[in-house]
Design an enzyme around this catalytic site. Structure first.
Site, PDB file in Angstrom:
ATOM      1  N   THR A 169      49.157 -85.379 -53.320  1.00 15.58           N
ATOM      2  CA  THR A 169      49.853 -85.868 -54.511  1.00 15.58           C
ATOM      3  C   THR A 169      49.064 -87.042 -55.076  1.00 15.58           C
ATOM      4  O   THR A 169      48.586 -87.887 -54.330  1.00 15.58           O
ATOM      5  CB  THR A 169      51.288 -86.313 -54.164  1.00 15.58           C
ATOM      6  OG1 THR A 169      52.021 -85.189 -53.680  1.00 15.58           O
ATOM      7  CG2 THR A 169      51.993 -86.881 -55.380  1.00 15.58           C
ATOM      8  N   ARG A 205      59.086 -81.780 -53.345  1.00 16.39           N
ATOM      9  CA  ARG A 205      58.600 -80.439 -52.999  1.00 16.39           C
ATOM     10  C   ARG A 205      59.708 -79.594 -52.385  1.00 16.39           C
ATOM     11  O   ARG A 205      59.885 -78.412 -52.733  1.00 16.39           O
ATOM     12  CB  ARG A 205      57.406 -80.564 -52.053  1.00 16.39           C
ATOM     13  CG  ARG A 205      56.245 -81.347 -52.654  1.00 16.39           C
ATOM     14  CD  ARG A 205      55.220 -81.771 -51.600  1.00 16.39           C
ATOM     15  NE  ARG A 205      54.548 -80.605 -51.013  1.00 16.39           N
ATOM     16  CZ  ARG A 205      53.723 -80.691 -49.976  1.00 16.39           C
ATOM     17  NH1 ARG A 205      53.489 -81.875 -49.397  1.00 16.39           N
ATOM     18  NH2 ARG A 205      53.134 -79.617 -49.511  1.00 16.39           N
ATOM     19  N   LEU A 236      52.433 -91.647 -50.799  1.00 18.62           N
ATOM     20  CA  LEU A 236      52.399 -90.347 -51.454  1.00 18.62           C
ATOM     21  C   LEU A 236      51.761 -89.355 -50.492  1.00 18.62           C
ATOM     22  O   LEU A 236      50.903 -89.721 -49.687  1.00 18.62           O
ATOM     23  CB  LEU A 236      51.572 -90.403 -52.749  1.00 18.62           C
ATOM     24  CG  LEU A 236      52.123 -91.237 -53.906  1.00 18.62           C
ATOM     25  CD1 LEU A 236      51.117 -91.284 -55.054  1.00 18.62           C
ATOM     26  CD2 LEU A 236      53.466 -90.698 -54.396  1.00 18.62           C
ATOM     27  N   ASP A 237      52.163 -88.087 -50.598  1.00 20.78           N
ATOM     28  CA  ASP A 237      51.544 -87.053 -49.771  1.00 20.78           C
ATOM     29  C   ASP A 237      50.042 -86.998 -50.038  1.00 20.78           C
ATOM     30  O   ASP A 237      49.570 -87.397 -51.106  1.00 20.78           O
ATOM     31  CB  ASP A 237      52.156 -85.683 -50.087  1.00 20.78           C
ATOM     32  CG  ASP A 237      53.606 -85.579 -49.657  1.00 20.78           C
ATOM     33  OD1 ASP A 237      54.042 -86.411 -48.838  1.00 20.78           O
ATOM     34  OD2 ASP A 237      54.297 -84.673 -50.158  1.00 20.78           O
ATOM     35  N   GLN A 238      49.315 -86.462 -49.097  1.00 20.05           N
ATOM     36  CA  GLN A 238      47.851 -86.427 -49.174  1.00 20.05           C
ATOM     37  C   GLN A 238      47.349 -85.796 -50.479  1.00 20.05           C
ATOM     38  O   GLN A 238      46.390 -86.267 -51.080  1.00 20.05           O
ATOM     39  CB  GLN A 238      47.287 -85.658 -47.977  1.00 20.05           C
ATOM     40  CG  GLN A 238      45.765 -85.631 -47.926  1.00 20.05           C
ATOM     41  CD  GLN A 238      45.237 -85.086 -46.613  1.00 20.05           C
ATOM     42  OE1 GLN A 238      45.971 -84.937 -45.646  1.00 20.05           O
ATOM     43  NE2 GLN A 238      43.958 -84.782 -46.563  1.00 20.05           N
TER      44      GLN A 238
END
Length: 299
Positions: A143, A241, A139-141
């Site tokens: 998220t 996103r 997961l993105d930082q």
């Protein structure tokens, strides 16, 4: 499927549907174990049936005890760092964590020790586990939500293949700007790098194939925000996103893709994972509660 950890081994009671399979068939065809791992196990003679090392073409009888040396793999090279983790699910084979915002999934530069993977390594070290550790997805930082980690190479290989075959279903909730008029839809648009920005991605015909499904859950007219649910057919970097921004409804807080800075991060949370357990084959539905819902989401 009955399994039990025994030292460096996992004991599996052979179910009826595996009866008449050979060890070779089970490992190579049923589980599709990587060749390197199969070679290690064959050479070490550590695959045992009822305590004996038997030829791999031998038929497995129902209710026999199969021992696999899954914890004899190479030790993890990930440095362990203490973190207060939110564990959603754990057994001898895998671990699912509810990731907070502001934390990278895995190290992205040498000697980095402040990622979720480092925290998971510490968690497993306390259990006496220092074998192979793998994050199955990321997961993105900024998220939040559920991430799967495997505890040994066999589970990791099966889970990775399940992910590639879209047999792990991940669902997200997102708050986006504006009123999304279509109650549900699919965004199919290839994603590539933005040559003008080091970290940003963009919709590009020459990019990687990407498909996102969405469904509207509710609209807040006072804040002009829509809560939607998303699921992915592909797992491209920043996929949700990029796609929602492309749709004209960027994530609230996602300033990189056109969102307004009304939150401290992009309003995206991986709230559910559905999969069949890679070893026991039981169905799992794991829910990740909102971690900072008072600031970002409202249930």
């Amino acid at each position: 499927m009955q399994t039990k950890k025994k030292g460096l081994f996992i004991e599996i009671i052979i179910p009826e549907k595996w009866a008449d399979m050979s060890i070779e068939t089970l490992l190579k065809d049923y589980w599709k174990v990587p060749k390197k791992l199969m070679h290690e196990w064959r050479m070490s003679k550590d695959v045992l049936v009822n305590g004996l090392a038997i030829p791999w073409n031998t038929t497995l009888p129902k209710d026999a005890k199969l021992l696999l040396p899954v914890y004899k793999s190479n030790p993890t090279s990930i440095e362990a760092t203490y973190m207060d983790l939110s564990v959603l699910y754990e057994d001898d084979h895998l671990l699912i964590i509810n990731k907070p915002a502001g934390l990278e999934t895995h190290p992205s530069k040498p000697n980095q020790t402040d990622t979720l993977l480092n925290g998971v390594a510490y968690h497993l070290l306390l259990e006496g586990h220092d074998g192979e550790l793998r994050h199955i997805h990321r997961l993105d930082q900024d998220t939040t939500g559920a991430i799967i980690f495997s505890k040994h190479a066999l589970a990791g290989a099966i889970l990775q293949r399940m992910l590639e075959e879209r047999r792990i279903k991940r669902s997200y909730k997102a708050l986006v700007h504006g009123k999304v008029l279509k109650k549900k839809g699919t965004i199919s648009a290839s994603i590539g790098r933005d040559r003008h920005h080091a970290t940003r991605r963009r919709v590009s015909p020459s990019g990687q194939h990407a498909v996102t499904h969405y469904k509207v859950l509710q609209y807040d007219s006072k804040k002009d925000l829509t809560l939607i649910e998303c699921s992915l057919d592909t797992g491209r970097t920043h996929q949700i996103r990029v796609h929602l921004s492309h749709l004209g409804h960027p994530l609230a807080g996602d300033t990189l893709y056109g969102g307004k800075p009304i939150f401290h991060r992009q309003a995206l949370h991986a709230y559910q994972i559905k999969l069949t357990h890679p070893i026991t084959e039981e169905p799992l539905v794991i829910h990740a509660p909102f971690i900072d819902n008072k600031n970002v989401f409202s249930e």
